[in-house]
Design an enzyme around this catalytic site. Structure first.
Site, PDB file in Angstrom:
ATOM      1  N   TYR A   1      -6.851   7.115  -0.162  1.00  0.00           N
ATOM      2  CA  TYR A   1      -7.676   8.224  -0.638  1.00  0.00           C
ATOM      3  C   TYR A   1      -7.312   9.558  -0.005  1.00  0.00           C
ATOM      4  O   TYR A   1      -8.079  10.496  -0.036  1.00  0.00           O
ATOM      5  CB  TYR A   1      -9.147   7.899  -0.346  1.00  0.00           C
ATOM      6  CG  TYR A   1     -10.133   8.669  -1.189  1.00  0.00           C
ATOM      7  CD1 TYR A   1     -10.181   8.495  -2.562  1.00  0.00           C
ATOM      8  CD2 TYR A   1     -11.032   9.553  -0.599  1.00  0.00           C
ATOM      9  CE1 TYR A   1     -11.094   9.190  -3.344  1.00  0.00           C
ATOM     10  CE2 TYR A   1     -11.954  10.251  -1.372  1.00  0.00           C
ATOM     11  CZ  TYR A   1     -11.983  10.065  -2.742  1.00  0.00           C
ATOM     12  OH  TYR A   1     -12.887  10.751  -3.506  1.00  0.00           O
TER      13      TYR A   1
ATOM     14  N   HIS B   1     -13.923  -2.807  15.563  1.00  0.00           N
ATOM     15  CA  HIS B   1     -13.858  -1.372  15.293  1.00  0.00           C
ATOM     16  C   HIS B   1     -14.011  -0.609  16.601  1.00  0.00           C
ATOM     17  O   HIS B   1     -14.768  -1.018  17.493  1.00  0.00           O
ATOM     18  CB  HIS B   1     -14.966  -0.978  14.310  1.00  0.00           C
ATOM     19  CG  HIS B   1     -14.805   0.384  13.741  1.00  0.00           C
ATOM     20  ND1 HIS B   1     -15.149   1.533  14.441  1.00  0.00           N
ATOM     21  CD2 HIS B   1     -14.339   0.817  12.537  1.00  0.00           C
ATOM     22  CE1 HIS B   1     -14.905   2.589  13.691  1.00  0.00           C
ATOM     23  NE2 HIS B   1     -14.405   2.188  12.531  1.00  0.00           N
TER      24      HIS B   1
ATOM     25  N   GLU C   1       0.816  -1.207   0.000  1.00  0.00           N
ATOM     26  CA  GLU C   1       0.000   0.000   0.000  1.00  0.00           C
ATOM     27  C   GLU C   1       0.851   1.257   0.000  1.00  0.00           C
ATOM     28  O   GLU C   1       1.869   1.330   0.684  1.00  0.00           O
ATOM     29  CB  GLU C   1      -0.915   0.020   1.227  1.00  0.00           C
ATOM     30  CG  GLU C   1      -1.825   1.239   1.290  1.00  0.00           C
ATOM     31  CD  GLU C   1      -2.864   1.133   2.369  1.00  0.00           C
ATOM     32  OE1 GLU C   1      -3.794   0.330   2.194  1.00  0.00           O
ATOM     33  OE2 GLU C   1      -2.737   1.826   3.395  1.00  0.00           O
TER      34      GLU C   1
ATOM     35  N   TYR D   1     -11.631  -5.367  11.059  1.00  0.00           N
ATOM     36  CA  TYR D   1     -10.869  -5.006  12.260  1.00  0.00           C
ATOM     37  C   TYR D   1     -10.768  -6.227  13.183  1.00  0.00           C
ATOM     38  O   TYR D   1     -11.736  -6.548  13.882  1.00  0.00           O
ATOM     39  CB  TYR D   1     -11.557  -3.834  12.970  1.00  0.00           C
ATOM     40  CG  TYR D   1     -11.731  -2.641  12.068  1.00  0.00           C
ATOM     41  CD1 TYR D   1     -10.765  -1.635  12.031  1.00  0.00           C
ATOM     42  CD2 TYR D   1     -12.827  -2.547  11.200  1.00  0.00           C
ATOM     43  CE1 TYR D   1     -10.900  -0.558  11.165  1.00  0.00           C
ATOM     44  CE2 TYR D   1     -12.961  -1.473  10.330  1.00  0.00           C
ATOM     45  CZ  TYR D   1     -11.996  -0.485  10.320  1.00  0.00           C
ATOM     46  OH  TYR D   1     -12.122   0.572   9.461  1.00  0.00           O
TER      47      TYR D   1
ATOM     48  N   ALA E   1      -4.745  11.271   3.391  1.00  0.00           N
ATOM     49  CA  ALA E   1      -4.678  11.210   4.847  1.00  0.00           C
ATOM     50  C   ALA E   1      -5.799  12.011   5.469  1.00  0.00           C
ATOM     51  O   ALA E   1      -6.101  13.133   5.053  1.00  0.00           O
ATOM     52  CB  ALA E   1      -3.326  11.741   5.327  1.00  0.00           C
TER      53      ALA E   1
ATOM     54  N   GLN F   1       5.948   6.325  15.346  1.00  0.00           N
ATOM     55  CA  GLN F   1       4.968   5.711  14.460  1.00  0.00           C
ATOM     56  C   GLN F   1       4.024   4.800  15.234  1.00  0.00           C
ATOM     57  O   GLN F   1       2.839   4.686  14.918  1.00  0.00           O
ATOM     58  CB  GLN F   1       5.716   4.914  13.379  1.00  0.00           C
ATOM     59  CG  GLN F   1       4.854   4.347  12.267  1.00  0.00           C
ATOM     60  CD  GLN F   1       5.669   3.462  11.339  1.00  0.00           C
ATOM     61  OE1 GLN F   1       6.903   3.412  11.418  1.00  0.00           O
ATOM     62  NE2 GLN F   1       4.991   2.755  10.466  1.00  0.00           N
TER      63      GLN F   1
END
Length: 290
Positions: free
Chosen positions: A49, A147, A17, A143, A51, A210
């Site tokens: 699409y 979620h 990705e 998830y 951030a 991160q």
């Protein structure tokens, strides 16, 4: 090529990705990074699409360039949290015109300005619209730990089944650091009658900052073993990158050894990280050309 077809092939699929720029002045730089990653020849590439739901005006460009220049099938994201139905229809036409036939349908992150759509409340509504307005291969998100807005994991699985029934061809997981969490989720999904391919999403953590950002956004649990790695190596950029690559590699090896056939790597636009992991797995993935 449709991703649903790729996922029926023998062997392991490995996808990567990338994310597009937020502004046009960064397009050339980020498109170049995306193409470096495409040169690694994954089975397909996913292009996000924007951030924080910033929009997808650059998504179609990067996705189509990857397909045209490298022959790598692409999966273009489409979010609806801040989109009108008219905008969604416009994006579907843009993707179709660019030769993009795979879409990842998402609700998306809340926009920075807080303005949300009155046409869409949930991803399932977007999935139904895409299915009704074109012959696209449609993926969705799931998830493993539930979620963050779901009251329970049982409720979360029920909503996932609704999305699959609305027209998903496959689903990709949010990041996770504990493979047992994924195995438990996989069992619960199959028990609920979800039979589409499930792709395991892995994010290499290569910098200490991160980790906190990823956990805040996804709510994923961090095993003590990995926290210890970050605590020990996080003060050195080089050491943390090496440790993060090794940890992600070990996760993927364990997944494949336990019968998981589809792996998706969240690269954070870092060709060197994606390349190192693919090199570590070259024989396992059947990409050893020595």
């Amino acid at each position: 090529m449709r991703i649903s077809e790729l996922l029926t092939r023998e062997g392991v699929t490995f996808s990567l990705e990338v994310f597009p720029p937020k502004t046009s002045d960064k397009y050339t730089e980020i498109a170049a990074r995306a193409k470096e990653i495409a040169a690694l020849k994954p089975d397909f590439m996913s292009v996000t699409y924007g951030a924080g739901g910033a929009g997808g005006k650059f998504t179609a460009g990067i996705a189509s360039e990857i397909q045209d220049e490298y022959g790598v099938p692409t999966l273009a994201h489409l979010t609806c949290v801040a989109s009108s139905r008219a905008h969604v229809m416009e994006m579907l036409e843009t993707y179709r015109a660019r030769g993009i036939e795979n879409i990842l349908a998402l609700r998306g992150d809340l926009p920075a300005d807080g303005v949300i759509s009155t046409d869409y409340k949930y991803a399932v509504e977007l999935i139904r619209d895409i299915r009704a307005h074109g012959d696209f291969c449609i993926g969705g998100a799931c998830y493993p730990e539930g979620h963050v807005e779901s009251a329970s994991r049982k409720e979360d699985i029920r909503h996932l089944k609704e999305k699959v029934d609305a027209g998903l061809d496959f689903i990709t997981t949010q990041l996770f650091f504990n493979n047992d969490v994924f195995y438990n989720f996989l069992y619960r999904a199959r028990e609920a009658g979800i039979q589409v391919p499930i792709i395991a999403g892995i994010m290499p953590i290569t910098a200490a900052r991160q980790l906190s950002r990823s956990v805040a956004m996804s709510g994923t649990d961090v095993p003590q073993r990995f926290r210890a790695i970050v605590d020990h190596f996080g003060t050195s950029d080089a050491a943390m990158q090496q440790a993060g690559i090794i940890y992600a590699t070990e996760q993927i090896i364990d997944l494949i050894a336990n019968g998981v056939r589809h792996i998706h790597l969240y690269t954070m636009n870092k060709p060197e990280v994606a390349g190192s992991i693919m090199n570590n797995l070259s024989v396992i993935l059947g990409r050893d050309h020595a």
